[in-house]
Design a protein around this motif. Sequence first.
Motif, PDB file in Angstrom:
ATOM      1  N   THR A   1       4.514   7.031  10.166  1.00  0.00           N
ATOM      2  CA  THR A   1       3.578   7.837   9.371  1.00  0.00           C
ATOM      3  C   THR A   1       2.135   7.396   9.553  1.00  0.00           C
ATOM      4  N   GLY A   2       1.932   6.140   9.968  1.00  0.00           N
ATOM      5  CA  GLY A   2       0.587   5.603  10.075  1.00  0.00           C
ATOM      6  C   GLY A   2      -0.036   5.241   8.736  1.00  0.00           C
ATOM      7  N   LEU A   3       0.725   5.363   7.660  1.00  0.00           N
ATOM      8  CA  LEU A   3       0.193   5.058   6.332  1.00  0.00           C
ATOM      9  C   LEU A   3       0.027   3.559   6.132  1.00  0.00           C
ATOM     10  N   ALA A   4      -1.082   3.174   5.529  1.00  0.00           N
ATOM     11  CA  ALA A   4      -1.374   1.774   5.212  1.00  0.00           C
ATOM     12  C   ALA A   4      -1.449   1.603   3.699  1.00  0.00           C
ATOM     13  N   ARG A   5      -1.351   0.376   3.268  1.00  0.00           N
ATOM     14  CA  ARG A   5      -1.456   0.059   1.838  1.00  0.00           C
ATOM     15  C   ARG A   5      -2.759   0.614   1.283  1.00  0.00           C
ATOM     16  N   GLY A   6      -2.669   1.306   0.142  1.00  0.00           N
ATOM     17  CA  GLY A   6      -3.837   1.878  -0.521  1.00  0.00           C
ATOM     18  C   GLY A   6      -4.194   3.283  -0.075  1.00  0.00           C
ATOM     19  N   GLU A   7      -3.567   3.782   0.996  1.00  0.00           N
ATOM     20  CA  GLU A   7      -3.840   5.153   1.440  1.00  0.00           C
ATOM     21  C   GLU A   7      -3.048   6.141   0.598  1.00  0.00           C
ATOM     22  N   SER A   8      -3.548   7.361   0.538  1.00  0.00           N
ATOM     23  CA  SER A   8      -2.948   8.396  -0.290  1.00  0.00           C
ATOM     24  C   SER A   8      -2.101   9.347   0.546  1.00  0.00           C
ATOM     25  N   LEU A   9      -1.014   9.812  -0.058  1.00  0.00           N
ATOM     26  CA  LEU A   9      -0.103  10.772   0.557  1.00  0.00           C
ATOM     27  C   LEU A   9       0.009  11.976  -0.359  1.00  0.00           C
ATOM     28  N   GLY A  10      -0.289  13.167   0.142  1.00  0.00           N
ATOM     29  CA  GLY A  10      -0.067  14.396  -0.600  1.00  0.00           C
ATOM     30  C   GLY A  10      -1.077  14.721  -1.685  1.00  0.00           C
ATOM     31  N   GLY A  11      -2.221  14.071  -1.683  1.00  0.00           N
ATOM     32  CA  GLY A  11      -3.259  14.393  -2.659  1.00  0.00           C
ATOM     33  C   GLY A  11      -4.075  15.603  -2.258  1.00  0.00           C
ATOM     34  N   ASP A  12      -4.060  15.913  -0.956  1.00  0.00           N
ATOM     35  CA  ASP A  12      -4.869  17.027  -0.469  1.00  0.00           C
ATOM     36  C   ASP A  12      -4.028  18.233  -0.053  1.00  0.00           C
ATOM     37  N   THR A  13      -2.750  18.239  -0.412  1.00  0.00           N
ATOM     38  CA  THR A  13      -1.904  19.402  -0.123  1.00  0.00           C
ATOM     39  C   THR A  13      -1.983  20.371  -1.303  1.00  0.00           C
ATOM     40  N   TRP A  14      -1.582  21.606  -1.070  1.00  0.00           N
ATOM     41  CA  TRP A  14      -1.471  22.535  -2.181  1.00  0.00           C
ATOM     42  C   TRP A  14      -0.095  23.158  -2.147  1.00  0.00           C
ATOM     43  N   PRO A  15       0.697  22.976  -3.173  1.00  0.00           N
ATOM     44  CA  PRO A  15       0.377  22.186  -4.354  1.00  0.00           C
ATOM     45  C   PRO A  15       0.313  20.711  -3.995  1.00  0.00           C
TER      46      PRO A  15
END
Length: 187
Positions: free
Chosen positions: A62-76
């Motif tokens: 996923t490339g996600l790192a600690r402190g990064e956000s997932l799904g905050g900019d999706t709608w819904p």
Amino acid sequence: MVCHQGGKHGALDHWWPATGARRPEDSLSGASYRHGGGWWDGPRDTPGFVVQQPGPWIFAGTGLARGESLGGDTWPPLPGYECDGVPVDHIGPDGQVILSAWRDEAGTPDGYQLLAACPLDRRWQELPPRERHRAGEGIHVAAMGMFRHGGTVFSAGTTDWAQVLGEARDRRVERITRNVLDRLSHA
């Protein structure tokens, strides 16, 4: 199992309390609505799930790192109109969450790993009562986590996972779903 949700006596067994099934739902799924909350009217404003532990296999690719956000900019937003959470004592300014010292009282399983959490602020329309807190008190979060107890349990803690996944609104949600399906289908 009897559920009185929405009945004339309210939700007598809704949280599976000591007066109900005597087994908190947390012990089955790792999380519960009573530690999360609901937002039904109007657009939800949320930072998404803040990654707490990027190392587990769930986040591979996923490339996600600690402190990064997932799904905050999706709608819904990925944190859905109803969210399950876990007992939390503190959320730091960097979004890092400390699980409650009394989480075992709520039924949170030993070995529960909080992978990502979305703070639910006072704008959420329902922040239920729970152990040691009245409605709206304490910290409520949407929780993504996993634990092992005779098998692996993964809980996304949101009603909108399928909608975000189905519309391909965040490739990382697709990757997490693939990781879970691949791992659990070969376990």
